[in-house]
Enzyme design. Structure first.
Site, mmCIF file in Angstrom:
data_model
loop_
_atom_site.group_PDB
_atom_site.id
_atom_site.type_symbol
_atom_site.label_atom_id
_atom_site.label_comp_id
_atom_site.label_asym_id
_atom_site.label_seq_id
_atom_site.Cartn_x
_atom_site.Cartn_y
_atom_site.Cartn_z
ATOM 1 N N ARG A 90 -68.481 3.381 -63.915
ATOM 2 C CA ARG A 90 -68.846 3.791 -65.263
ATOM 3 C C ARG A 90 -69.818 2.801 -65.909
ATOM 4 N NH1 ARG A 90 -68.578 7.952 -69.060
ATOM 5 N NH2 ARG A 90 -68.369 7.062 -71.127
ATOM 6 N N CYS A 114 -63.373 5.449 -62.836
ATOM 7 C CA CYS A 114 -62.032 6.026 -62.691
ATOM 8 C C CYS A 114 -62.003 7.412 -63.314
ATOM 9 C CB CYS A 114 -60.991 5.136 -63.369
ATOM 10 S SG CYS A 114 -60.621 3.630 -62.477
ATOM 11 N N ARG A 119 -65.280 11.930 -69.323
ATOM 12 C CA ARG A 119 -65.884 10.666 -69.787
ATOM 13 C C ARG A 119 -67.385 10.880 -69.948
ATOM 14 N NH1 ARG A 119 -63.698 5.510 -66.529
ATOM 15 N NH2 ARG A 119 -64.190 4.395 -68.448
ATOM 16 N N PRO A 120 -67.748 11.589 -71.032
ATOM 17 C CA PRO A 120 -69.174 11.910 -71.214
ATOM 18 C C PRO A 120 -69.981 10.666 -71.586
ATOM 19 C CG PRO A 120 -67.895 12.624 -73.122
ATOM 20 C CD PRO A 120 -66.911 12.061 -72.138
ATOM 21 N N ILE A 121 -71.327 10.794 -71.522
ATOM 22 C CA ILE A 121 -72.175 9.668 -71.952
ATOM 23 C C ILE A 121 -73.097 10.097 -73.092
ATOM 24 C CG2 ILE A 121 -72.115 8.447 -69.737
ATOM 25 C CD1 ILE A 121 -75.059 9.448 -69.353
ATOM 26 N N LEU A 123 -72.845 10.037 -76.214
ATOM 27 C CA LEU A 123 -72.973 9.092 -77.336
ATOM 28 C C LEU A 123 -73.894 7.921 -76.999
ATOM 29 C CD1 LEU A 123 -69.435 8.696 -78.917
ATOM 30 C CD2 LEU A 123 -71.496 9.656 -79.956
ATOM 31 N N ARG A 394 -60.885 -2.763 -57.477
ATOM 32 C CA ARG A 394 -61.993 -2.772 -58.448
ATOM 33 C C ARG A 394 -61.716 -3.757 -59.581
ATOM 34 N NH1 ARG A 394 -63.368 2.895 -60.599
ATOM 35 N NH2 ARG A 394 -64.817 1.561 -61.670
HETATM 36 N N1 EPU Z 1 -66.640 8.657 -75.237
HETATM 37 C C1 EPU Z 1 -67.272 9.848 -75.504
HETATM 38 N N2 EPU Z 1 -68.630 9.927 -75.342
HETATM 39 C C2 EPU Z 1 -69.359 8.881 -74.909
HETATM 40 C C3 EPU Z 1 -68.711 7.655 -74.650
HETATM 41 C C4 EPU Z 1 -67.340 7.577 -74.825
HETATM 42 O O1 EPU Z 1 -66.631 10.838 -75.869
HETATM 43 O O2 EPU Z 1 -70.583 9.032 -74.779
HETATM 44 C C5 EPU Z 1 -65.183 8.578 -75.407
HETATM 45 C C6 EPU Z 1 -64.449 8.352 -74.073
HETATM 46 O O3 EPU Z 1 -64.323 9.560 -73.347
HETATM 47 C C7 EPU Z 1 -63.129 7.803 -74.561
HETATM 48 C C8 EPU Z 1 -63.533 6.989 -75.801
HETATM 49 O O4 EPU Z 1 -64.853 7.447 -76.139
HETATM 50 O O5 EPU Z 1 -62.296 8.845 -74.957
HETATM 51 C C9 EPU Z 1 -63.580 5.517 -75.624
HETATM 52 O O6 EPU Z 1 -64.229 5.193 -74.412
HETATM 53 P P1 EPU Z 1 -65.148 3.897 -74.325
HETATM 54 O O7 EPU Z 1 -66.565 4.327 -74.401
HETATM 55 O O8 EPU Z 1 -64.647 2.891 -75.303
HETATM 56 O O9 EPU Z 1 -64.812 3.419 -72.849
HETATM 57 P P2 EPU Z 1 -65.793 2.750 -71.806
HETATM 58 O O10 EPU Z 1 -66.747 1.869 -72.492
HETATM 59 O O11 EPU Z 1 -66.297 3.777 -70.879
HETATM 60 C C10 EPU Z 1 -64.332 0.584 -71.459
HETATM 61 C C11 EPU Z 1 -63.652 -0.070 -70.304
HETATM 62 C C12 EPU Z 1 -62.481 0.779 -69.857
HETATM 63 C C13 EPU Z 1 -61.518 0.927 -71.028
HETATM 64 C C14 EPU Z 1 -62.253 1.526 -72.237
HETATM 65 C C15 EPU Z 1 -61.389 1.603 -73.488
HETATM 66 C C16 EPU Z 1 -65.452 -1.246 -69.211
HETATM 67 C C17 EPU Z 1 -66.340 -1.390 -68.034
HETATM 68 N N3 EPU Z 1 -64.598 -0.228 -69.199
HETATM 69 O O12 EPU Z 1 -64.774 1.855 -70.984
HETATM 70 O O13 EPU Z 1 -61.836 0.049 -68.818
HETATM 71 O O14 EPU Z 1 -60.455 1.765 -70.670
HETATM 72 O O15 EPU Z 1 -63.406 0.728 -72.546
HETATM 73 O O16 EPU Z 1 -60.902 0.359 -73.835
HETATM 74 O O17 EPU Z 1 -65.507 -2.055 -70.118
HETATM 75 C C18 EPU Z 1 -60.469 -0.216 -66.927
HETATM 76 O O18 EPU Z 1 -60.764 -1.410 -66.923
HETATM 77 O O19 EPU Z 1 -59.553 0.249 -66.203
HETATM 78 C C19 EPU Z 1 -61.195 0.698 -67.796
HETATM 79 C C20 EPU Z 1 -61.193 2.016 -67.609
#
Ligand code: EPU
Length: 414
Positions: A90, A114, A119-121, A123, A394
Protein backbone atom coordinates in the site's frame (compact mmCIF):
# COMPACT_ATOMS: atom_id res chain seq x y z
CA UNK A 1 4.08 -23.18 1.63
CA UNK A 2 6.25 -22.11 4.57
CA UNK A 3 4.83 -22.14 8.07
CA UNK A 4 5.74 -21.34 11.64
CA UNK A 5 5.64 -24.33 13.97
CA UNK A 6 4.91 -23.26 17.52
CA UNK A 7 4.87 -25.37 20.65
CA UNK A 8 2.50 -23.40 22.84
CA UNK A 9 2.22 -23.08 26.59
CA UNK A 10 5.69 -21.70 27.33
CA UNK A 11 5.76 -18.58 29.48
CA UNK A 12 7.75 -15.80 27.77
CA UNK A 13 10.28 -14.10 30.00
CA UNK A 14 13.32 -11.88 29.47
CA UNK A 15 14.13 -8.90 27.30
CA UNK A 16 13.16 -8.14 23.73
CA UNK A 17 14.52 -5.34 21.50
CA UNK A 18 12.04 -3.44 19.38
CA UNK A 19 13.06 -2.56 15.80
CA UNK A 20 12.56 0.58 13.74
CA UNK A 21 8.93 1.26 12.84
CA UNK A 22 7.69 -0.15 9.52
CA UNK A 23 5.08 2.57 9.14
CA UNK A 24 7.65 5.31 9.77
CA UNK A 25 10.46 3.96 7.63
CA UNK A 26 8.28 3.46 4.52
CA UNK A 27 7.25 7.14 4.21
CA UNK A 28 10.77 8.25 5.14
CA UNK A 29 12.22 6.11 2.34
CA UNK A 30 9.69 7.66 -0.08
CA UNK A 31 10.80 11.07 1.24
CA UNK A 32 14.42 10.17 0.48
CA UNK A 33 13.42 10.50 -3.20
CA UNK A 34 12.93 14.24 -2.57
CA UNK A 35 16.40 14.79 -1.06
CA UNK A 36 19.91 14.90 -2.48
CA UNK A 37 21.43 12.36 -0.10
CA UNK A 38 20.28 10.80 3.15
CA UNK A 39 21.53 8.26 5.61
CA UNK A 40 18.71 6.55 7.47
CA UNK A 41 19.42 4.48 10.58
CA UNK A 42 17.44 1.93 12.63
CA UNK A 43 15.89 0.47 9.48
CA UNK A 44 14.15 -2.85 10.15
CA UNK A 45 14.90 -5.79 7.88
CA UNK A 46 11.39 -6.42 6.49
CA UNK A 47 10.04 -7.45 3.10
CA UNK A 48 8.15 -4.13 2.74
CA UNK A 49 11.43 -2.28 3.33
CA UNK A 50 13.35 -4.30 0.74
CA UNK A 51 10.51 -3.74 -1.76
CA UNK A 52 10.70 0.01 -1.14
CA UNK A 53 14.47 -0.03 -1.62
CA UNK A 54 13.90 -1.89 -4.91
CA UNK A 55 11.45 0.84 -5.98
CA UNK A 56 14.06 3.50 -5.20
CA UNK A 57 16.71 1.58 -7.18
CA UNK A 58 14.35 1.20 -10.16
CA UNK A 59 13.81 4.97 -10.07
CA UNK A 60 17.58 5.31 -10.47
CA UNK A 61 18.60 6.06 -6.87
CA UNK A 62 21.87 4.68 -5.54
CA UNK A 63 21.21 2.65 -2.41
CA UNK A 64 23.90 1.43 -0.04
CA UNK A 65 22.80 -0.82 2.84
CA UNK A 66 24.96 -1.72 5.81
CA UNK A 67 23.21 -3.50 8.68
CA UNK A 68 20.27 -1.34 9.71
CA UNK A 69 21.63 1.78 7.93
CA UNK A 70 20.77 2.80 4.40
CA UNK A 71 22.31 5.64 2.41
CA UNK A 72 20.22 6.86 -0.51
CA UNK A 73 21.79 9.11 -3.14
CA UNK A 74 19.45 10.84 -5.52
CA UNK A 75 20.15 10.07 -9.15
CA UNK A 76 16.53 9.54 -10.20
CA UNK A 77 16.16 9.11 -13.95
CA UNK A 78 12.48 8.17 -14.28
CA UNK A 79 9.23 9.18 -12.59
CA UNK A 80 7.39 5.99 -13.62
CA UNK A 81 6.93 3.68 -10.65
CA UNK A 82 7.55 -0.06 -11.17
CA UNK A 83 4.08 -1.62 -11.37
CA UNK A 84 4.87 -5.06 -9.99
CA UNK A 85 6.78 -3.67 -6.97
CA UNK A 86 4.09 -1.02 -6.31
CA UNK A 87 1.40 -3.65 -6.22
CA UNK A 88 3.14 -5.49 -3.41
CA UNK A 89 2.32 -2.85 -0.80
CA UNK A 90 0.00 0.00 0.00
CA UNK A 91 2.73 2.46 0.95
CA UNK A 92 4.00 2.65 -2.65
CA UNK A 93 1.26 5.29 -3.06
CA UNK A 94 3.50 7.67 -1.07
CA UNK A 95 5.76 8.06 -4.10
CA UNK A 96 2.82 9.94 -5.65
CA UNK A 97 3.36 13.05 -3.53
CA UNK A 98 7.14 12.67 -3.24
CA UNK A 99 7.86 12.47 -7.01
CA UNK A 100 5.06 14.78 -8.16
CA UNK A 101 6.24 17.55 -5.84
CA UNK A 102 9.91 17.07 -6.64
CA UNK A 103 9.75 16.47 -10.43
CA UNK A 104 6.35 17.88 -11.46
CA UNK A 105 5.12 14.50 -12.72
CA UNK A 106 4.71 10.88 -11.71
CA UNK A 107 3.12 7.70 -13.07
CA UNK A 108 1.85 5.24 -10.47
CA UNK A 109 -0.17 2.03 -10.44
CA UNK A 110 -2.90 1.06 -7.94
CA UNK A 111 -1.00 -0.03 -4.80
CA UNK A 112 -1.39 -3.45 -3.15
CA UNK A 113 -1.09 -4.28 0.56
CA UNK A 114 -3.02 -6.24 3.16
CA UNK A 115 -6.59 -7.11 2.08
CA UNK A 116 -8.54 -5.39 4.85
CA UNK A 117 -11.60 -4.45 2.79
CA UNK A 118 -11.87 -1.59 0.33
CA UNK A 119 -8.72 0.58 0.38
CA UNK A 120 -9.26 3.23 -2.28
CA UNK A 121 -6.71 5.94 -3.16
CA UNK A 122 -9.18 8.55 -4.41
CA UNK A 123 -8.38 10.88 -1.51
CA UNK A 124 -4.66 10.77 -2.32
CA UNK A 125 -5.47 11.83 -5.90
CA UNK A 126 -7.99 14.44 -4.76
CA UNK A 127 -5.36 15.94 -2.43
CA UNK A 128 -2.86 16.24 -5.31
CA UNK A 129 -5.56 17.95 -7.41
CA UNK A 130 -6.07 20.43 -4.56
CA UNK A 131 -2.38 21.32 -4.90
CA UNK A 132 -2.85 21.89 -8.62
CA UNK A 133 -2.03 18.51 -10.20
CA UNK A 134 -3.78 17.17 -13.28
CA UNK A 135 -4.58 13.48 -13.18
CA UNK A 136 -5.16 11.16 -16.11
CA UNK A 137 -6.10 7.49 -15.59
CA UNK A 138 -5.23 5.13 -18.39
CA UNK A 139 -5.98 1.41 -17.91
CA UNK A 140 -4.06 0.54 -14.77
CA UNK A 141 -1.72 3.55 -14.85
CA UNK A 142 -2.33 6.89 -13.17
CA UNK A 143 -0.40 9.84 -14.62
CA UNK A 144 -0.18 13.05 -12.56
CA UNK A 145 1.56 16.27 -13.44
CA UNK A 146 1.64 19.91 -12.42
CA UNK A 147 3.63 22.60 -10.70
CA UNK A 148 2.15 22.43 -7.26
CA UNK A 149 0.90 25.43 -5.28
CA UNK A 150 0.37 25.43 -1.53
CA UNK A 151 -3.23 25.51 -0.32
CA UNK A 152 -5.38 24.89 2.75
CA UNK A 153 -6.74 21.35 2.49
CA UNK A 154 -9.28 19.97 4.95
CA UNK A 155 -9.34 16.16 4.89
CA UNK A 156 -12.87 14.73 4.72
CA UNK A 157 -11.68 11.71 6.74
CA UNK A 158 -8.59 11.22 8.86
CA UNK A 159 -6.01 9.34 6.78
CA UNK A 160 -2.40 8.58 7.67
CA UNK A 161 -1.31 8.02 4.07
CA UNK A 162 -3.09 11.08 2.65
CA UNK A 163 -1.59 13.32 5.37
CA UNK A 164 1.87 11.94 4.50
CA UNK A 165 1.35 12.30 0.76
CA UNK A 166 0.33 15.95 1.10
CA UNK A 167 3.40 16.66 3.26
CA UNK A 168 5.68 14.91 0.73
CA UNK A 169 4.21 16.90 -2.16
CA UNK A 170 3.91 20.22 -0.33
CA UNK A 171 7.57 20.51 0.68
CA UNK A 172 8.22 21.29 -2.99
CA UNK A 173 5.05 23.32 -3.66
CA UNK A 174 5.05 27.09 -4.06
CA UNK A 175 3.73 28.86 -0.97
CA UNK A 176 2.32 27.44 2.23
CA UNK A 177 0.16 24.33 2.57
CA UNK A 178 -2.10 23.81 5.56
CA UNK A 179 -3.61 20.39 6.27
CA UNK A 180 -6.69 20.47 8.50
CA UNK A 181 -8.07 17.32 10.12
CA UNK A 182 -4.65 15.73 9.59
CA UNK A 183 -3.88 12.34 11.12
CA UNK A 184 -1.82 12.47 14.34
CA UNK A 185 -0.02 9.10 14.25
CA UNK A 186 3.53 9.32 15.69
CA UNK A 187 4.89 7.91 12.41
CA UNK A 188 3.73 11.11 10.67
CA UNK A 189 5.64 13.19 13.20
CA UNK A 190 8.68 11.01 12.52
CA UNK A 191 8.37 11.84 8.81
CA UNK A 192 8.06 15.54 9.71
CA UNK A 193 11.13 15.33 11.98
CA UNK A 194 13.13 13.68 9.18
CA UNK A 195 12.10 16.32 6.62
CA UNK A 196 12.77 19.17 9.05
CA UNK A 197 16.22 17.72 9.70
CA UNK A 198 16.71 17.84 5.93
CA UNK A 199 15.81 21.54 6.00
CA UNK A 200 12.03 21.65 5.48
CA UNK A 201 9.82 23.94 7.54
CA UNK A 202 6.91 21.85 8.76
CA UNK A 203 5.05 22.30 12.04
CA UNK A 204 2.12 20.57 13.66
CA UNK A 205 -0.42 21.99 16.03
CA UNK A 206 -2.85 19.26 17.11
CA UNK A 207 -4.58 18.11 13.94
CA UNK A 208 -3.27 20.92 11.73
CA UNK A 209 0.01 20.58 9.83
CA UNK A 210 1.61 23.62 8.20
CA UNK A 211 4.21 23.11 5.47
CA UNK A 212 6.13 26.19 4.35
CA UNK A 213 7.77 26.42 0.96
CA UNK A 214 11.40 25.55 1.54
CA UNK A 215 12.88 24.09 -1.65
CA UNK A 216 15.64 22.43 0.30
CA UNK A 217 17.42 19.50 -1.24
CA UNK A 218 20.17 18.56 1.11
CA UNK A 219 22.02 15.89 3.07
CA UNK A 220 20.89 14.62 6.43
CA UNK A 221 21.09 11.54 8.58
CA UNK A 222 18.17 10.35 10.63
CA UNK A 223 17.31 7.47 12.96
CA UNK A 224 13.80 6.06 12.53
CA UNK A 225 11.50 5.85 15.59
CA UNK A 226 10.88 2.44 17.14
CA UNK A 227 7.85 0.38 16.23
CA UNK A 228 4.97 0.97 18.66
CA UNK A 229 2.86 -1.78 17.05
CA UNK A 230 5.68 -4.32 17.33
CA UNK A 231 6.02 -3.30 21.00
CA UNK A 232 2.26 -3.71 21.49
CA UNK A 233 2.44 -7.14 19.85
CA UNK A 234 5.12 -8.27 22.35
CA UNK A 235 2.99 -6.96 25.23
CA UNK A 236 0.21 -9.15 23.81
CA UNK A 237 2.55 -12.18 23.63
CA UNK A 238 3.49 -11.68 27.28
CA UNK A 239 -0.20 -11.39 28.18
CA UNK A 240 -1.14 -14.52 26.25
CA UNK A 241 1.54 -16.65 27.94
CA UNK A 242 1.29 -15.28 31.49
CA UNK A 243 4.79 -13.97 30.85
CA UNK A 244 7.08 -11.23 32.08
CA UNK A 245 8.98 -9.11 29.56
CA UNK A 246 11.14 -6.04 29.39
CA UNK A 247 10.39 -4.49 26.00
CA UNK A 248 13.38 -2.31 25.15
CA UNK A 249 13.95 0.53 22.69
CA UNK A 250 10.41 1.94 22.80
CA UNK A 251 9.00 5.34 23.55
CA UNK A 252 6.11 4.57 25.96
CA UNK A 253 4.37 7.85 25.15
CA UNK A 254 3.83 6.59 21.58
CA UNK A 255 2.24 3.38 22.86
CA UNK A 256 -0.47 5.51 24.51
CA UNK A 257 -3.78 3.82 25.10
CA UNK A 258 -2.43 0.30 24.48
CA UNK A 259 -0.92 0.34 27.99
CA UNK A 260 -4.13 1.10 29.98
CA UNK A 261 -6.06 -1.43 27.88
CA UNK A 262 -3.63 -4.21 28.84
CA UNK A 263 -3.65 -3.01 32.45
CA UNK A 264 -7.43 -3.55 32.47
CA UNK A 265 -6.83 -7.20 31.53
CA UNK A 266 -4.83 -7.58 34.78
CA UNK A 267 -1.30 -7.07 33.41
CA UNK A 268 1.09 -5.00 35.50
CA UNK A 269 2.84 -2.54 33.21
CA UNK A 270 5.59 -0.10 34.07
CA UNK A 271 6.73 2.50 31.57
CA UNK A 272 10.32 3.75 31.75
CA UNK A 273 12.02 6.33 29.53
CA UNK A 274 12.78 3.95 26.70
CA UNK A 275 11.39 0.59 27.79
CA UNK A 276 8.25 -1.09 29.09
CA UNK A 277 7.96 -3.83 31.69
CA UNK A 278 4.97 -6.15 31.52
CA UNK A 279 4.04 -8.86 34.00
CA UNK A 280 0.95 -10.83 33.02
CA UNK A 281 -1.25 -12.85 35.38
CA UNK A 282 -2.11 -16.50 34.70
CA UNK A 283 -5.73 -15.59 34.01
CA UNK A 284 -6.67 -12.38 32.19
CA UNK A 285 -9.85 -10.33 32.59
CA UNK A 286 -11.80 -9.21 29.59
CA UNK A 287 -13.09 -5.66 29.16
CA UNK A 288 -16.52 -4.63 27.91
CA UNK A 289 -15.67 -2.78 24.72
CA UNK A 290 -12.77 -1.83 22.46
CA UNK A 291 -13.23 0.58 19.56
CA UNK A 292 -10.46 1.19 17.03
CA UNK A 293 -9.96 4.81 15.97
CA UNK A 294 -7.14 6.98 14.61
CA UNK A 295 -4.34 7.96 17.03
CA UNK A 296 -4.41 8.64 19.98
CA UNK A 297 -7.21 6.08 20.34
CA UNK A 298 -6.89 2.29 20.16
CA UNK A 299 -5.08 1.44 16.90
CA UNK A 300 -6.62 -0.80 14.26
CA UNK A 301 -3.13 -2.30 13.88
CA UNK A 302 -3.53 -3.84 17.37
CA UNK A 303 -7.13 -5.02 16.90
CA UNK A 304 -6.38 -8.62 15.85
CA UNK A 305 -3.71 -8.97 18.57
CA UNK A 306 -5.97 -7.80 21.43
CA UNK A 307 -8.65 -10.16 20.13
CA UNK A 308 -6.23 -13.08 20.39
CA UNK A 309 -5.42 -12.08 23.97
CA UNK A 310 -9.06 -11.66 25.03
CA UNK A 311 -9.98 -15.01 23.43
CA UNK A 312 -8.42 -16.61 26.51
CA UNK A 313 -9.81 -14.40 29.27
CA UNK A 314 -12.60 -14.19 31.80
CA UNK A 315 -15.63 -12.33 30.44
CA UNK A 316 -17.06 -10.93 27.25
CA UNK A 317 -15.83 -8.11 24.99
CA UNK A 318 -17.31 -6.37 21.98
CA UNK A 319 -14.70 -5.13 19.52
CA UNK A 320 -15.69 -2.49 16.98
CA UNK A 321 -13.36 -1.91 14.01
CA UNK A 322 -13.97 1.53 12.54
CA UNK A 323 -11.07 1.90 10.08
CA UNK A 324 -11.28 -1.10 7.78
CA UNK A 325 -14.37 -2.84 6.42
CA UNK A 326 -12.96 -6.37 6.52
CA UNK A 327 -10.17 -6.62 9.09
CA UNK A 328 -11.67 -9.85 10.39
CA UNK A 329 -9.97 -12.73 8.58
CA UNK A 330 -8.16 -13.83 11.74
CA UNK A 331 -11.45 -14.61 13.49
CA UNK A 332 -12.33 -17.97 11.87
CA UNK A 333 -8.69 -19.01 12.40
CA UNK A 334 -8.78 -18.07 16.12
CA UNK A 335 -12.05 -20.00 16.40
CA UNK A 336 -10.28 -23.07 14.94
CA UNK A 337 -8.00 -22.85 18.00
CA UNK A 338 -11.01 -22.96 20.33
CA UNK A 339 -11.79 -19.24 20.65
CA UNK A 340 -15.44 -18.22 20.83
CA UNK A 341 -15.75 -15.11 18.65
CA UNK A 342 -18.91 -14.16 16.78
CA UNK A 343 -18.81 -11.86 13.77
CA UNK A 344 -21.95 -9.75 14.44
CA UNK A 345 -21.32 -7.79 11.24
CA UNK A 346 -18.08 -7.31 9.25
CA UNK A 347 -16.79 -4.76 11.76
CA UNK A 348 -18.37 -5.80 15.08
CA UNK A 349 -17.11 -8.85 16.91
CA UNK A 350 -18.13 -10.43 20.21
CA UNK A 351 -15.48 -12.38 22.10
CA UNK A 352 -16.52 -14.73 24.90
CA UNK A 353 -13.34 -15.61 26.75
CA UNK A 354 -12.55 -19.33 27.05
CA UNK A 355 -10.31 -21.13 29.57
CA UNK A 356 -7.77 -22.39 27.05
CA UNK A 357 -6.90 -22.53 23.36
CA UNK A 358 -5.64 -25.57 21.47
CA UNK A 359 -2.81 -25.61 18.96
CA UNK A 360 -4.11 -25.98 15.38
CA UNK A 361 -3.24 -25.56 11.72
CA UNK A 362 -4.20 -21.98 10.81
CA UNK A 363 -3.70 -19.50 7.97
CA UNK A 364 -2.48 -15.91 8.23
CA UNK A 365 -4.29 -13.83 5.61
CA UNK A 366 -2.73 -10.47 6.51
CA UNK A 367 0.04 -9.01 8.68
CA UNK A 368 -1.66 -8.16 11.99
CA UNK A 369 -4.13 -11.03 11.70
CA UNK A 370 -1.09 -13.30 11.38
CA UNK A 371 0.46 -11.73 14.49
CA UNK A 372 -2.79 -12.50 16.34
CA UNK A 373 -2.49 -16.19 15.40
CA UNK A 374 1.08 -16.25 16.72
CA UNK A 375 -0.03 -14.70 20.01
CA UNK A 376 -2.81 -17.26 20.36
CA UNK A 377 -0.51 -20.16 19.39
CA UNK A 378 2.14 -19.16 21.97
CA UNK A 379 -0.50 -19.32 24.71
CA UNK A 380 -2.30 -22.44 23.41
CA UNK A 381 -1.84 -26.04 24.49
CA UNK A 382 0.11 -28.14 22.00
CA UNK A 383 1.49 -27.50 18.54
CA UNK A 384 0.28 -24.94 16.00
CA UNK A 385 1.25 -24.51 12.38
CA UNK A 386 0.73 -21.01 11.00
CA UNK A 387 0.81 -20.74 7.21
CA UNK A 388 1.10 -17.43 5.36
CA UNK A 389 4.41 -16.44 7.01
CA UNK A 390 5.06 -13.97 4.16
CA UNK A 391 2.27 -11.73 5.49
CA UNK A 392 3.76 -11.68 8.99
CA UNK A 393 7.30 -11.04 7.77
CA UNK A 394 6.13 -7.78 6.20
CA UNK A 395 6.01 -6.22 9.65
CA UNK A 396 8.03 -8.15 12.25
CA UNK A 397 11.81 -8.21 12.10
CA UNK A 398 13.66 -11.32 13.31
CA UNK A 399 10.43 -12.69 14.70
CA UNK A 400 11.50 -16.28 15.46
CA UNK A 401 14.83 -15.20 16.97
CA UNK A 402 13.18 -12.60 19.23
CA UNK A 403 10.52 -15.06 20.46
CA UNK A 404 13.07 -17.84 21.04
CA UNK A 405 15.26 -15.45 23.03
CA UNK A 406 12.48 -15.02 25.59
CA UNK A 407 11.64 -18.71 25.88
CA UNK A 408 9.03 -19.24 23.13
CA UNK A 409 9.28 -22.43 21.06
CA UNK A 410 9.02 -21.45 17.43
CA UNK A 411 10.58 -22.70 14.21
CA UNK A 412 9.99 -22.11 10.55
CA UNK A 413 9.49 -24.86 7.97
CA UNK A 414 9.99 -23.82 4.37
N1 EPU B 1 -9.24 5.88 2.84
C1 EPU B 1 -10.13 6.17 1.83
N2 EPU B 1 -9.66 6.75 0.68
C2 EPU B 1 -8.35 7.01 0.50
C3 EPU B 1 -7.45 6.73 1.54
C4 EPU B 1 -7.93 6.15 2.71
O1 EPU B 1 -11.33 5.90 1.95
O2 EPU B 1 -8.00 7.53 -0.57
C5 EPU B 1 -9.75 5.25 4.07
C6 EPU B 1 -9.22 3.82 4.26
O3 EPU B 1 -9.93 2.89 3.47
C7 EPU B 1 -9.44 3.63 5.75
C8 EPU B 1 -9.18 5.04 6.31
O4 EPU B 1 -9.26 5.92 5.18
O5 EPU B 1 -10.76 3.28 5.99
C9 EPU B 1 -7.87 5.24 6.97
O6 EPU B 1 -6.84 4.68 6.20
P1 EPU B 1 -5.41 5.38 6.13
O7 EPU B 1 -5.32 6.11 4.84
O8 EPU B 1 -5.19 6.13 7.39
O9 EPU B 1 -4.47 4.11 6.09
P2 EPU B 1 -3.12 3.93 5.30
O10 EPU B 1 -2.37 5.19 5.27
O11 EPU B 1 -3.38 3.22 4.04
C10 EPU B 1 -1.67 3.34 7.42
C11 EPU B 1 -0.85 2.18 7.86
C12 EPU B 1 -1.75 1.00 8.16
C13 EPU B 1 -2.72 1.41 9.26
C14 EPU B 1 -3.51 2.65 8.82
C15 EPU B 1 -4.43 3.19 9.91
C16 EPU B 1 1.23 2.51 6.68
C17 EPU B 1 2.18 2.06 5.64
N3 EPU B 1 0.10 1.82 6.81
O12 EPU B 1 -2.36 2.91 6.25
O13 EPU B 1 -0.90 -0.03 8.66
O14 EPU B 1 -3.62 0.36 9.51
O15 EPU B 1 -2.59 3.70 8.46
O16 EPU B 1 -3.72 3.49 11.06
O17 EPU B 1 1.51 3.46 7.39
C18 EPU B 1 -0.30 -2.25 9.16
O18 EPU B 1 0.79 -1.83 9.55
O19 EPU B 1 -0.67 -3.43 9.36
C19 EPU B 1 -1.20 -1.35 8.44
C20 EPU B 1 -2.20 -1.80 7.69
Amino acid sequence: MSCYIIEGGNRLSGEVQISGAKNAVLPILAAAATQRETTIKNIPFLSDVSNTLQILKKLGMQIKSEGSTVTAINSINTTVLDKELSQRMRSSVLFLGALLGRFGEVTISEPGGCQLGSRPIELHLWAMEQLGAEIVKNDDKIFCKGNLKGKEIELPIISVGVTENIILAAINAKGTTIIKNAAKEPEIDDLIAYLNKCGSKIRREKNTVVIEESNVESYCDYSVMSDRIEAGTYIAMAASTGGELFINNVNPSNIGIIIPIFEKTGCIIKAYKDKIYVDAPERLYSLPKIITKPYPYFPTDMQPQIMAVLSKSEGKCVVKETLFSARNKHIPELNKMGADIKIMDNTTFEIRGVDSLQGSEVYAKDLRGGAALLIAALGAAGESRIYGTEHIERGYEALCAKIECVGGKIGKAV
